[in-house]
Design a protein around this motif. Structure first.
Motif, PDB file in Angstrom:
ATOM      1  N   LEU A  16      -3.968  69.513 -59.378  1.00  0.00           N
ATOM      2  CA  LEU A  16      -5.206  68.994 -59.953  1.00  0.00           C
ATOM      3  C   LEU A  16      -6.054  68.319 -58.877  1.00  0.00           C
ATOM      4  O   LEU A  16      -7.289  68.381 -58.915  1.00  0.00           O
ATOM      5  CB  LEU A  16      -4.892  68.010 -61.076  1.00  0.00           C
TER       6      LEU A  16
ATOM      7  N   CYS B  32      -5.757  64.334 -63.457  1.00  0.00           N
ATOM      8  CA  CYS B  32      -5.170  63.875 -62.205  1.00  0.00           C
ATOM      9  C   CYS B  32      -5.140  62.350 -62.169  1.00  0.00           C
ATOM     10  O   CYS B  32      -4.150  61.733 -61.747  1.00  0.00           O
ATOM     11  CB  CYS B  32      -5.963  64.432 -61.020  1.00  0.00           C
TER      12      CYS B  32
ATOM     13  N   CYS C 158      -9.184  62.400 -56.933  1.00  0.00           N
ATOM     14  CA  CYS C 158      -9.680  62.148 -58.298  1.00  0.00           C
ATOM     15  C   CYS C 158     -10.349  60.791 -58.447  1.00  0.00           C
ATOM     16  O   CYS C 158     -10.853  60.456 -59.520  1.00  0.00           O
ATOM     17  CB  CYS C 158      -8.545  62.285 -59.308  1.00  0.00           C
TER      18      CYS C 158
ATOM     19  N   ALA D 163      -9.879  68.493 -64.453  1.00  0.00           N
ATOM     20  CA  ALA D 163      -8.958  68.272 -63.339  1.00  0.00           C
ATOM     21  C   ALA D 163      -8.973  66.810 -62.911  1.00  0.00           C
ATOM     22  O   ALA D 163      -7.912  66.197 -62.687  1.00  0.00           O
ATOM     23  CB  ALA D 163      -9.325  69.172 -62.166  1.00  0.00           C
TER      24      ALA D 163
END
Length: 299
Positions: free
Chosen positions: A232, A251, A277, A247
């Motif tokens: 991710l 994540c 992220c 994603a």
């Protein structure tokens, strides 16, 4: 186009190849459009109504077609619809990371990943016809032998730190460790540039995950979770793609959960996915959230 919509094809090819004989595909195309617009037009509920209608029709008619027959005559329509349905699960991710499956403990909240195996089922039945499919070139692009053909036992060629966390030794096989196959795929994927040429290869990871791995994910196995966090994180390298919101938030949730384990080895490995992220290490999730979780320690 790969930056804007969950499509890697020219829609006119589908119209020409199906000649209006696949209404479930028509509903899928209209559904994906309504969903994409609804995802941007948060205040307009009309697109949500269209989304619900077209996806209800897609699912009903697709299931009827699957039960009737699977063959050369409906191959492109079924595979295209299946890929649309897989794509739709990535759209509309809740921006609240506590709504992720990681925190809700609801298996249905992981459907965005679990449903990706549907195409594998179709390909098992349609492999003899694939060279006649309008998807053939796309499948050939994504069937990279280095990425998806390596089933060696042991840890040679694997990301060393992830192999260590996953308990993979020189004698480990895919039969005795659910992390080996996903990590075999992930290791070369992490080295790829996230661009148009590699897009289908990076996405190919999720469609090849097997039940022993996804079942371990649902059981909150930290080793399996950190592999997913890395994949991710790779997807999150491009905020301008249609799959970024899903994603990024999933994540983020995984990073919060894994950091709460307090394992120093895990914390060292979280730097990559956390950076991708936007998760800030050292700032744990609220205690009231973590208290409700069943956390499985690293072995």
């Amino acid at each position: 186009m790969y930056l804007l919509l969950p499509c890697v094809f020219d829609l006119s090819l589908f119209v020409n190849s199906t000649r209006g004989k696949t209404p479930y595909l028509m509903h899928a195309i209209l559904g994906i459009g309504a969903t994409a617009i609804a995802d941007q037009a948060k205040g307009d509920s009309s697109y949500k109504v269209l989304h619900a209608y077209h996806w209800q029709q897609t699912l009903r008619q697709y299931q009827e077609e699957i039960r009737t027959s699977i063959g050369l005559h409906n191959m492109d329509g079924l595979m295209s619809t299946c890929m649309f349905m897989s794509s739709i699960t990535f759209l509309g991710a809740d921006p609240d990371y506590t709504k992720s499956w990681v925190f809700t403990n609801n298996p249905a909240d992981l459907n965005w990943l679990l449903i990706q195996g549907g195409l594998r089922f179709l390909l098992m039945h349609l492999s003899r016809y694939l060279e006649h499919s309008i998807w053939y070139e796309v499948f050939m692009e994504s069937s990279d032998e280095e990425l998806f053909g390596d089933h060696r036992p042991g840890r040679v060629g694997l990301h060393p730190e992830l192999a260590e966390i996953c308990g993979i030794t020189d004698t480990t096989t895919e039969d005795d460790n659910p992390c080996l196959w996903p990590l075999r795929m992930l290791t070369p994927i992490l080295k790829l540039e996230h661009n148009r040429e590699n897009f289908s290869k990076i996405l190919g990871f999720m469609g090849r995950l097997l039940p022993d791995y996804t079942n371990s994910l649902l059981a909150k196995d930290p080793s399996c979770m950190i592999i997913l966090a890395y994949w991710l994180g790779k997807l999150s390298e491009r905020p301008d793609t249609w799959l970024y919101s899903r994603a990024q938030i999933e994540c983020y949730a995984l990073c919060a959960y894994l950091e709460a384990l307090g394992d120093p080895k895990v914390l060292e490995l979280l730097e990559y996915p956390a950076k991708r992220c936007g998760y800030v290490l050292g700032r744990l999730a609220p205690v009231d959230i973590l208290d409700e979780l069943t956390i499985i320690p690293m072995i």
